[in-house]
Design a protein around this motif. Structure first.
Motif, mmCIF file in Angstrom:
data_model
loop_
_atom_site.group_PDB
_atom_site.id
_atom_site.type_symbol
_atom_site.label_atom_id
_atom_site.label_comp_id
_atom_site.label_asym_id
_atom_site.label_seq_id
_atom_site.Cartn_x
_atom_site.Cartn_y
_atom_site.Cartn_z
ATOM 1 N N ALA A 72 0.816 -1.214 0.000
ATOM 2 C CA ALA A 72 0.000 0.000 0.000
ATOM 3 C C ALA A 72 0.849 1.263 0.000
ATOM 4 O O ALA A 72 0.500 2.239 -0.661
ATOM 5 C CB ALA A 72 -0.932 -0.009 1.209
ATOM 6 N N TYR A 73 1.942 1.255 0.752
ATOM 7 C CA TYR A 73 2.792 2.442 0.884
ATOM 8 C C TYR A 73 4.262 2.052 0.737
ATOM 9 O O TYR A 73 5.005 2.007 1.726
ATOM 10 C CB TYR A 73 2.558 3.108 2.241
ATOM 11 C CG TYR A 73 1.117 3.456 2.482
ATOM 12 C CD1 TYR A 73 0.546 4.573 1.872
ATOM 13 C CD2 TYR A 73 0.314 2.669 3.297
ATOM 14 C CE1 TYR A 73 -0.781 4.894 2.069
ATOM 15 C CE2 TYR A 73 -1.023 2.982 3.501
ATOM 16 C CZ TYR A 73 -1.564 4.092 2.884
ATOM 17 O OH TYR A 73 -2.891 4.405 3.083
ATOM 18 N N PRO A 74 4.720 1.764 -0.482
ATOM 19 C CA PRO A 74 6.095 1.292 -0.672
ATOM 20 C C PRO A 74 7.154 2.268 -0.182
ATOM 21 O O PRO A 74 8.208 1.856 0.300
ATOM 22 C CB PRO A 74 6.200 1.070 -2.178
ATOM 23 C CG PRO A 74 5.104 1.866 -2.780
ATOM 24 C CD PRO A 74 4.014 1.921 -1.745
ATOM 25 N N GLU A 75 6.869 3.560 -0.249
ATOM 26 C CA GLU A 75 7.840 4.565 0.179
ATOM 27 C C GLU A 75 8.050 4.557 1.692
ATOM 28 O O GLU A 75 9.043 5.082 2.186
ATOM 29 C CB GLU A 75 7.429 5.961 -0.291
ATOM 30 C CG GLU A 75 6.139 6.480 0.301
ATOM 31 C CD GLU A 75 4.851 5.944 -0.322
ATOM 32 O OE1 GLU A 75 3.781 6.230 0.237
ATOM 33 O OE2 GLU A 75 4.895 5.235 -1.344
ATOM 34 N N ASP A 76 7.136 3.933 2.442
ATOM 35 C CA ASP A 76 7.265 3.862 3.901
ATOM 36 C C ASP A 76 8.121 2.681 4.374
ATOM 37 O O ASP A 76 8.498 2.628 5.533
ATOM 38 C CB ASP A 76 5.895 3.764 4.563
ATOM 39 C CG ASP A 76 5.106 5.060 4.466
ATOM 40 O OD1 ASP A 76 5.700 6.087 4.101
ATOM 41 O OD2 ASP A 76 3.901 5.028 4.746
ATOM 42 N N CYS A 77 8.424 1.751 3.475
ATOM 43 C CA CYS A 77 9.185 0.556 3.854
ATOM 44 C C CYS A 77 10.577 0.942 4.345
ATOM 45 O O CYS A 77 11.297 1.688 3.690
ATOM 46 C CB CYS A 77 9.306 -0.390 2.662
ATOM 47 S SG CYS A 77 10.264 -1.879 3.016
ATOM 48 N N MET A 78 10.951 0.420 5.533
ATOM 49 C CA MET A 78 12.268 0.713 6.084
ATOM 50 C C MET A 78 13.235 -0.459 5.904
ATOM 51 O O MET A 78 14.304 -0.488 6.495
ATOM 52 C CB MET A 78 12.170 1.093 7.554
ATOM 53 C CG MET A 78 11.722 0.002 8.474
ATOM 54 S SD MET A 78 11.654 0.663 10.156
ATOM 55 C CE MET A 78 11.578 -0.847 11.069
ATOM 56 N N THR A 79 12.843 -1.439 5.083
ATOM 57 C CA THR A 79 13.678 -2.592 4.752
ATOM 58 C C THR A 79 14.120 -3.354 6.004
ATOM 59 O O THR A 79 15.288 -3.669 6.189
ATOM 60 C CB THR A 79 14.902 -2.156 3.909
ATOM 61 O OG1 THR A 79 14.484 -1.214 2.929
ATOM 62 C CG2 THR A 79 15.531 -3.325 3.189
ATOM 63 N N CYS A 80 13.161 -3.651 6.861
ATOM 64 C CA CYS A 80 13.465 -4.400 8.087
ATOM 65 C C CYS A 80 13.387 -5.907 7.858
ATOM 66 O O CYS A 80 13.804 -6.681 8.712
ATOM 67 C CB CYS A 80 12.523 -3.987 9.209
ATOM 68 S SG CYS A 80 10.802 -4.461 8.943
ATOM 69 N N PHE A 81 12.817 -6.333 6.740
ATOM 70 C CA PHE A 81 12.693 -7.737 6.347
ATOM 71 C C PHE A 81 11.720 -8.545 7.202
ATOM 72 O O PHE A 81 11.627 -9.755 7.048
ATOM 73 C CB PHE A 81 14.055 -8.450 6.348
ATOM 74 C CG PHE A 81 15.031 -7.880 5.364
ATOM 75 C CD1 PHE A 81 14.997 -8.241 4.034
ATOM 76 C CD2 PHE A 81 15.984 -6.974 5.784
ATOM 77 C CE1 PHE A 81 15.897 -7.720 3.133
ATOM 78 C CE2 PHE A 81 16.898 -6.438 4.897
ATOM 79 C CZ PHE A 81 16.853 -6.809 3.564
ATOM 80 N N LEU A 82 10.985 -7.914 8.110
ATOM 81 C CA LEU A 82 10.064 -8.673 8.960
ATOM 82 C C LEU A 82 8.965 -9.350 8.149
ATOM 83 O O LEU A 82 8.595 -10.491 8.436
ATOM 84 C CB LEU A 82 9.463 -7.776 10.039
ATOM 85 C CG LEU A 82 10.417 -7.376 11.149
ATOM 86 C CD1 LEU A 82 9.742 -6.376 12.095
ATOM 87 C CD2 LEU A 82 10.882 -8.592 11.920
ATOM 88 N N CYS A 83 8.444 -8.677 7.143
ATOM 89 C CA CYS A 83 7.391 -9.284 6.318
ATOM 90 C C CYS A 83 7.933 -10.493 5.559
ATOM 91 O O CYS A 83 7.329 -11.564 5.565
ATOM 92 C CB CYS A 83 6.792 -8.259 5.356
ATOM 93 S SG CYS A 83 7.981 -7.502 4.228
ATOM 94 N N GLU A 84 9.091 -10.321 4.941
ATOM 95 C CA GLU A 84 9.694 -11.409 4.169
ATOM 96 C C GLU A 84 10.067 -12.590 5.056
ATOM 97 O O GLU A 84 9.809 -13.742 4.714
ATOM 98 C CB GLU A 84 10.933 -10.892 3.439
ATOM 99 C CG GLU A 84 11.576 -11.943 2.546
ATOM 100 C CD GLU A 84 12.819 -11.419 1.868
ATOM 101 O OE1 GLU A 84 12.714 -11.036 0.697
ATOM 102 O OE2 GLU A 84 13.888 -11.379 2.508
#
Length: 71
Positions: free
Chosen positions: A36-48
Motif C-alpha cells: 500500500a505504501y512502498p515509500e514507507d518501507c524501512m527494509t526491516c525484512f520482517l514481512c519477508e
C-alpha cells in the motif's frame, strides 16, 4: 525497500500486515497482501522473514539473517 508480493504464493494469512512496523502492507478485497505504501518501507525484512509461503521479496541484496521467533 519491499519489491514485490507473489500473488500466486500469497495465502492471505495477514502475518506480513501484522508484523510491518510502518503499516506498509494491506490485505486487499481478494484477501491477498499488497504493497500500500512502498515509500514507507524501512527494509526491516520482517514481512519477508515471517511469510510462511515465501511470497514476499524485499531487496535483492540481503545478508543471511538469523531465524525469527514468534512473538
Amino acid at each position: 525497500m519491499i519489491r514485490s508480493i507473489d500473488k500466486e504464493k500469497c495465502v492471505g494469512c495477514g502475518i506480513c500486515v501484522e508484523r510491518c512496523p510502518l503499516d506498509t502492507l494491506r490485505l486487499g478485497a481478494d484477501k491477498k497482501a499488497y504493497i500500500a505504501y512502498p515509500e514507507d518501507c524501512m527494509t526491516c525484512f520482517l514481512c519477508e522473514r515471517n511469510c510462511p509461503k515465501g511470497a514476499i521479496f524485499v531487496h535483492p541484496f540481503k545478508e543471511i539473517l538469523p531465524p525469527v521467533y514468534p512473538m
